[in-house]
Motif scaffolding. Structure first.
Motif, mmCIF file in Angstrom:
data_model
loop_
_atom_site.group_PDB
_atom_site.id
_atom_site.type_symbol
_atom_site.label_atom_id
_atom_site.label_comp_id
_atom_site.label_asym_id
_atom_site.label_seq_id
_atom_site.Cartn_x
_atom_site.Cartn_y
_atom_site.Cartn_z
ATOM 1 N N GLY A 1 -11.142 0.129 -0.808
ATOM 2 C CA GLY A 1 -11.738 -0.223 -2.128
ATOM 3 C C GLY A 1 -11.655 1.181 -3.044
ATOM 4 N N TYR A 2 -11.587 2.025 -2.767
ATOM 5 C CA TYR A 2 -11.237 3.154 -3.597
ATOM 6 C C TYR A 2 -9.929 3.307 -3.879
ATOM 7 N N MET A 3 -9.227 3.203 -2.773
ATOM 8 C CA MET A 3 -7.506 3.213 -3.361
ATOM 9 C C MET A 3 -7.026 2.027 -4.225
ATOM 10 N N GLU A 4 -7.807 1.065 -4.271
ATOM 11 C CA GLU A 4 -7.533 -0.105 -5.189
ATOM 12 C C GLU A 4 -8.074 -0.009 -6.371
ATOM 13 N N GLN A 5 -8.964 0.800 -6.624
ATOM 14 C CA GLN A 5 -9.364 1.579 -7.983
ATOM 15 C C GLN A 5 -8.442 2.283 -8.487
ATOM 16 N N VAL B 1 2.267 -5.572 -0.672
ATOM 17 C CA VAL B 1 1.526 -4.605 -0.600
ATOM 18 C C VAL B 1 0.200 -4.880 0.095
ATOM 19 N N GLY B 2 -0.716 -4.033 0.410
ATOM 20 C CA GLY B 2 -1.859 -4.307 1.030
ATOM 21 C C GLY B 2 -1.996 -3.809 2.717
ATOM 22 N N ASN C 1 2.277 -1.265 -7.282
ATOM 23 C CA ASN C 1 1.127 -1.208 -7.999
ATOM 24 C C ASN C 1 0.725 0.202 -8.199
ATOM 25 N N LEU C 2 1.217 1.225 -7.249
ATOM 26 C CA LEU C 2 0.906 2.681 -7.387
ATOM 27 C C LEU C 2 1.711 3.020 -8.411
ATOM 28 N N ASP C 3 3.177 2.788 -8.489
ATOM 29 C CA ASP C 3 4.136 3.216 -9.515
ATOM 30 C C ASP C 3 3.609 2.965 -10.993
ATOM 31 N N VAL C 4 2.944 1.467 -11.162
ATOM 32 C CA VAL C 4 2.475 0.991 -12.199
ATOM 33 C C VAL C 4 1.294 1.481 -12.869
ATOM 34 N N ALA C 5 0.372 1.869 -11.923
ATOM 35 C CA ALA C 5 -0.891 2.250 -12.158
ATOM 36 C C ALA C 5 -1.033 3.294 -13.253
ATOM 37 N N GLU C 6 -1.975 3.319 -14.404
ATOM 38 C CA GLU C 6 -2.350 4.561 -14.937
ATOM 39 C C GLU C 6 -2.987 5.526 -14.190
ATOM 40 N N GLY C 7 -2.500 6.779 -14.343
ATOM 41 C CA GLY C 7 -2.912 7.956 -13.296
ATOM 42 C C GLY C 7 -2.303 7.737 -12.090
ATOM 43 N N ALA D 1 -3.922 11.521 -1.635
ATOM 44 C CA ALA D 1 -5.100 12.282 -0.628
ATOM 45 C C ALA D 1 -6.334 12.809 -1.195
ATOM 46 N N GLU D 2 -5.959 13.673 -2.648
ATOM 47 C CA GLU D 2 -6.957 14.104 -3.296
ATOM 48 C C GLU D 2 -7.971 13.044 -3.948
ATOM 49 N N TRP D 3 -7.355 11.929 -4.626
ATOM 50 C CA TRP D 3 -8.273 10.872 -5.153
ATOM 51 C C TRP D 3 -9.080 10.485 -3.914
ATOM 52 N N ILE D 4 -8.670 9.811 -2.663
ATOM 53 C CA ILE D 4 -9.367 9.195 -1.801
ATOM 54 C C ILE D 4 -10.583 10.279 -1.365
#
Length: 371
Positions: free
Chosen positions: A10-14, A27-28, A103-109, A342-345
């Motif tokens: 859930g945190y990763m998908e935020q 993905v997933g 999805n990680l490539d495209v995501a803001e941040g 890793a820092e985000w999670i």
């Protein structure tokens, strides 16, 4: 207390919502289960034997990786093949594998913002838009004494964004009428009698991906047993998300100088370069992975150079003739994601006081040796 797998993801998908992935991508969760406590998370670019051994040694039972271990449908798993042995090792050690790719490539941040930051690209915009949010108009009628509570719940759930403005809404006072019938438990009025209540009509914008979240927050805050609300589809589009980033540098540099920035920023020893090293670079583009086919889009956005991996000979020739310079730091330059994810999670887990450990993989999965 350890976090459950679904909580971690859930945190990763935020950070990188799955709906941002390109249609062809896979993905997933690709292997294992998230219905368990996660003692440790290992963040990796690729998943190979060495990475799995690292996860085992670190006590990690979840790997979050960028590149898929299952990309195309498989008809069977033979444990005497290299990939079959890998799947077997993961299963026997109860290690789940979750993939966050385009999805990680495209995501803001996400990936491309991290790479742009490392190269000193300012206010980077996507090179190629691939996803635009669909918007809905939410309208709900609220009794005056609950107006602020319901409005706050809706806006704090993420509704009300228009461009760089948040908490946008329109509110109109009026009267609502209703008759509570048998079996009802009205907040206002008496059963069988017409009630005329002072209410406020709230209107706001809701992006499609968070519609359910916003509606649930609204219903939870609303005092009525039966909430009167509407959701209208809109032709107006929301934010656009895309691949790569392009933007100005703080000050012009030569291509040769920018090469050194790429090497230090992306932590690579060597790069391949197409173009005159004395050419001035004012605006730069970057795309993680294999993005050479987007050189025309980078030119259209005014880029003097495109930094991306896996550039083939003929594309290099065509791009050079078209007037853009290229720098290829290799596909493995995406390893920048290991520490960032890793820092985000870890930050999210610490915020909610979970004891799940998070590690950035130290295994070098670069398949090429430069001699």
């Amino acid at each position: 207390m350890f976090a459950k797998g679904q909580t971690v993801i859930g945190y990763m998908e935020q950070l990188a919502p799955k709906h941002l992935a390109e249609e062809w991508d896979n993905v997933g969760l690709q292997l294992g289960s998230l219905q368990k406590e996660i003692t440790g998370v290992l963040v990796a670019l690729d998943v190979n034997d060495a990475v799995v051994d690292e996860a085992i040694a670190q006590g990690c039972n979840l790997i979050i990786a960028h590149h898929a271990i299952i990309f195309r449908p498989i008809k069977g798993i033979q444990t005497d093949t290299p990939m079959g042995k890998l799947y077997e090792k993961l299963i026997k050690n109860d290690i789940a594998v979750y993939i966050s790719h385009t999805n990680l490539d495209v995501a803001e941040g996400g990936m491309n913002d991290w790479m742009a930051e490392a190269l000193g690209i300012l206010e980077g915009a996507p090179i190629k838009d691939i996803h635009t949010e669909q918007l809905s108009k939410l309208v709900v009628f609220v009794p005056k004494d609950h107006h602020q509570k319901v409005l706050d719940a809706i806006l704090n759930a993420g509704a009300g964004w228009i461009g760089n403005y948040s908490h946008c809404s329109f509110n109109i006072e009026g009267y609502g009428t209703f008759i509570p019938r048998e079996g009802s438990d009205p907040y206002l009025g008496e059963k069988g009698k017409l009630e005329r209540a002072e209410e406020i009509r709230i209107e706001t914008i809701v992006p499609q991906p968070i519609r359910n979240k916003v509606v649930q927050a609204m219903l939870k805050a609303h005092p009525y047993e039966e909430v009167a609300y509407d959701l209208y589809s809109m032709d107006l589009k929301g934010r656009s998300f895309g691949l790569g980033r392009v933007g100005k540098l703080k000050e012009p540099v030569t291509l040769g100088q920018f090469v050194e920035t790429v090497k230090s920023g992306l932590q690579v020893d060597q790069v391949r370069v197409v173009g005159d090293l004395n050419r001035p670079i004012r605006k730069a583009a970057v795309m993680g992975g294999s993005g050479a086919k987007y050189y025309n889009s980078a030119i259209f956005k005014g880029a003097d150079v495109l930094v991306t991996g896996d550039i083939d000979y003929h594309t290099a020739q065509d791009a050079f003739l078209a007037g853009i310079t290229l720098i290829d730091p290799g596909h493995n330059a995406e390893k920048i994601m290991k520490v960032k994810v890793a820092e985000w999670i870890a930050g999210k887990l610490a915020e909610h006081k979970y004891g799940t450990a998070v590690h950035a993989s130290k295994v070098n999965t670069e398949p090429f040796a430069f001699l």
